[in-house]
Scaffold this motif. Structure first.
Motif, PDB file in Angstrom:
ATOM      1  N   HIS A  14     -45.083  16.556  14.045  1.00 13.79           N
ATOM      2  CA  HIS A  14     -45.296  18.009  14.101  1.00 13.79           C
ATOM      3  C   HIS A  14     -45.201  18.627  12.707  1.00 13.79           C
ATOM      4  O   HIS A  14     -46.001  19.498  12.341  1.00 13.79           O
ATOM      5  CB  HIS A  14     -44.269  18.657  15.023  1.00 13.79           C
ATOM      6  CG  HIS A  14     -44.552  18.456  16.469  1.00 13.79           C
ATOM      7  ND1 HIS A  14     -43.930  19.183  17.461  1.00 13.79           N
ATOM      8  CD2 HIS A  14     -45.411  17.619  17.114  1.00 13.79           C
ATOM      9  CE1 HIS A  14     -44.384  18.797  18.648  1.00 13.79           C
ATOM     10  NE2 HIS A  14     -45.269  17.848  18.462  1.00 13.79           N
ATOM     11  N   ALA A  15     -44.229  18.182  11.937  1.00  7.92           N
ATOM     12  CA  ALA A  15     -44.085  18.706  10.583  1.00  7.92           C
ATOM     13  C   ALA A  15     -45.338  18.411   9.759  1.00  7.92           C
ATOM     14  O   ALA A  15     -45.794  19.250   8.966  1.00  7.92           O
ATOM     15  CB  ALA A  15     -42.852  18.100   9.913  1.00  7.92           C
ATOM     16  N   ARG A  18     -48.052  20.807  10.767  1.00  5.21           N
ATOM     17  CA  ARG A  18     -47.760  22.177  10.328  1.00  5.21           C
ATOM     18  C   ARG A  18     -48.158  22.409   8.864  1.00  5.21           C
ATOM     19  O   ARG A  18     -48.470  23.536   8.479  1.00  5.21           O
ATOM     20  CB  ARG A  18     -46.272  22.484  10.495  1.00  5.21           C
ATOM     21  CG  ARG A  18     -45.810  22.653  11.933  1.00  5.21           C
ATOM     22  CD  ARG A  18     -44.345  23.052  11.967  1.00  5.21           C
ATOM     23  NE  ARG A  18     -43.796  23.057  13.308  1.00  5.21           N
ATOM     24  CZ  ARG A  18     -43.921  24.038  14.181  1.00  5.21           C
ATOM     25  NH1 ARG A  18     -44.607  25.121  13.841  1.00  5.21           N
ATOM     26  NH2 ARG A  18     -43.367  23.958  15.387  1.00  5.21           N
ATOM     27  N   THR A  19     -48.134  21.364   8.059  1.00  3.01           N
ATOM     28  CA  THR A  19     -48.362  21.541   6.624  1.00  3.01           C
ATOM     29  C   THR A  19     -49.767  21.161   6.172  1.00  3.01           C
ATOM     30  O   THR A  19     -50.349  21.827   5.314  1.00  3.01           O
ATOM     31  CB  THR A  19     -47.366  20.705   5.808  1.00  3.01           C
ATOM     32  OG1 THR A  19     -47.537  19.317   6.124  1.00  3.01           O
ATOM     33  CG2 THR A  19     -45.930  21.113   6.106  1.00  3.01           C
ATOM     34  N   HIS A 112     -54.649  25.271  11.054  1.00  2.00           N
ATOM     35  CA  HIS A 112     -53.290  25.494  10.567  1.00  2.00           C
ATOM     36  C   HIS A 112     -52.587  26.564  11.411  1.00  2.00           C
ATOM     37  O   HIS A 112     -51.436  26.382  11.829  1.00  2.00           O
ATOM     38  CB  HIS A 112     -53.347  25.933   9.108  1.00  2.00           C
ATOM     39  CG  HIS A 112     -52.019  26.298   8.531  1.00  2.00           C
ATOM     40  ND1 HIS A 112     -51.062  25.368   8.207  1.00  2.00           N
ATOM     41  CD2 HIS A 112     -51.479  27.521   8.223  1.00  2.00           C
ATOM     42  CE1 HIS A 112     -49.994  25.985   7.735  1.00  2.00           C
ATOM     43  NE2 HIS A 112     -50.222  27.283   7.731  1.00  2.00           N
ATOM     44  N   GLY A 116     -49.942  25.608  14.539  1.00  2.00           N
ATOM     45  CA  GLY A 116     -48.594  26.131  14.348  1.00  2.00           C
ATOM     46  C   GLY A 116     -48.082  26.815  15.598  1.00  2.00           C
ATOM     47  O   GLY A 116     -46.939  26.591  16.030  1.00  2.00           O
ATOM     48  N   LEU A 119     -47.536  24.142  18.393  1.00  2.00           N
ATOM     49  CA  LEU A 119     -46.324  23.340  18.198  1.00  2.00           C
ATOM     50  C   LEU A 119     -45.072  24.151  18.481  1.00  2.00           C
ATOM     51  O   LEU A 119     -44.078  23.607  18.985  1.00  2.00           O
ATOM     52  CB  LEU A 119     -46.304  22.775  16.777  1.00  2.00           C
ATOM     53  CG  LEU A 119     -47.428  21.775  16.472  1.00  2.00           C
ATOM     54  CD1 LEU A 119     -47.458  21.435  14.997  1.00  2.00           C
ATOM     55  CD2 LEU A 119     -47.298  20.517  17.317  1.00  2.00           C
ATOM     56  N   ASP A 120     -45.106  25.446  18.174  1.00  2.04           N
ATOM     57  CA  ASP A 120     -43.985  26.313  18.561  1.00  2.04           C
ATOM     58  C   ASP A 120     -43.786  26.272  20.069  1.00  2.04           C
ATOM     59  O   ASP A 120     -42.659  26.126  20.566  1.00  2.04           O
ATOM     60  CB  ASP A 120     -44.235  27.748  18.110  1.00  2.04           C
ATOM     61  CG  ASP A 120     -44.098  27.951  16.620  1.00  2.04           C
ATOM     62  OD1 ASP A 120     -43.511  27.076  15.949  1.00  2.04           O
ATOM     63  OD2 ASP A 120     -44.583  28.984  16.118  1.00  2.04           O
TER      64      ASP A 120
END
Length: 214
Positions: A14-15, A18-19, A112, A116, A119-120
């Protein structure tokens, strides 16, 4: 000793999502030269392969288990599956090398934002259920199957990218799930190689040690 699964590797993915789409959106329109352009395309291919693998695992393995175990969560899981489908159009644009770079960069930027939010939602609604649906051993075996499903040639860059995106603490916990020979190869070869790759891609440096802040 707790029997709760350790979702560190799942959250490390997930990280990464996110990036990386934001990073790609920034560099896609203006590569420095042909070598940089080729490296960007390799990174796009890596990230999209990981996203496809991750979503396929959720849709075919994780969410069906949660549906069976937690019928009251069906509406939440329906939303998460629908969100997977909503990003497909932008994934297709980003993957299409014949499209103008500006269009692909805009698609990456939209991904992006959309991922995001997704995933939240996933970490709020699905992660607590996963912690209840799997034992520590079951989750460890599942993780081995997930890693085994990747093209082995992608693993060095994949491990490096994800560890560069997560916090040192999260990276250290995720790496601890792997046998010591894998951790040794990662420390001595894969991580230094990814640090060079990251600098060539984005012109910035990542930390010297994947699992430490310094």
């Amino acid at each position: 000793m707790t029997n709760e699964p350790d979702l560190s590797a799942f959250l490390l993915a997930h990280a990464g999502f996110r990036t990386e789409f934001g990073r790609l959106a920034a560099v896609l329109p203006a590569p420095r030269d042909a070598a940089h352009a080729a490296l960007i395309e390799q990174q796009v291919e890596l990230v999209l392969a990981c996203l496809h693998h991750h979503h396929t695992d959720e849709d075919t393995t994780l969410w069906p288990r949660l549906r069976e175990r937690f019928p009251r969560a069906l509406p939440l899981l329906d939303v998460l599956e629908e969100q997977h489908e909503t990003v497909d159009a932008d994934v297709a644009v980003l993957a299409d090398r014949t499209r103008p770079a500006a269009d692909r960069a805009h698609a990456a930027a939209r991904l992006h934002t959309a991922l995001g939010r997704h995933l939240d939602d996933e970490e709020r609604d699905a992660v607590p259920l996963l912690l209840r649906a799997y034992t520590a051993q079951e989750w460890l075996e599942h993780g081995r199957q997930v890693v085994g499903g990747y093209d082995r040639r992608l693993l060095p860059a994949l491990f490096g990218w994800l560890c560069s995106a997560g916090t040192p603490e999260l990276a250290a916990r995720a790496l601890a799930e792997f046998p010591w020979p894998v951790r040794l190869v990662f420390r001595l070869r894969w991580w230094p190689a990814y640090r060079r790759r990251h600098h060539a891609l984005y012109g910035t440096h990542v930390r010297a040690h994947a699992g430490r802040a310094s």
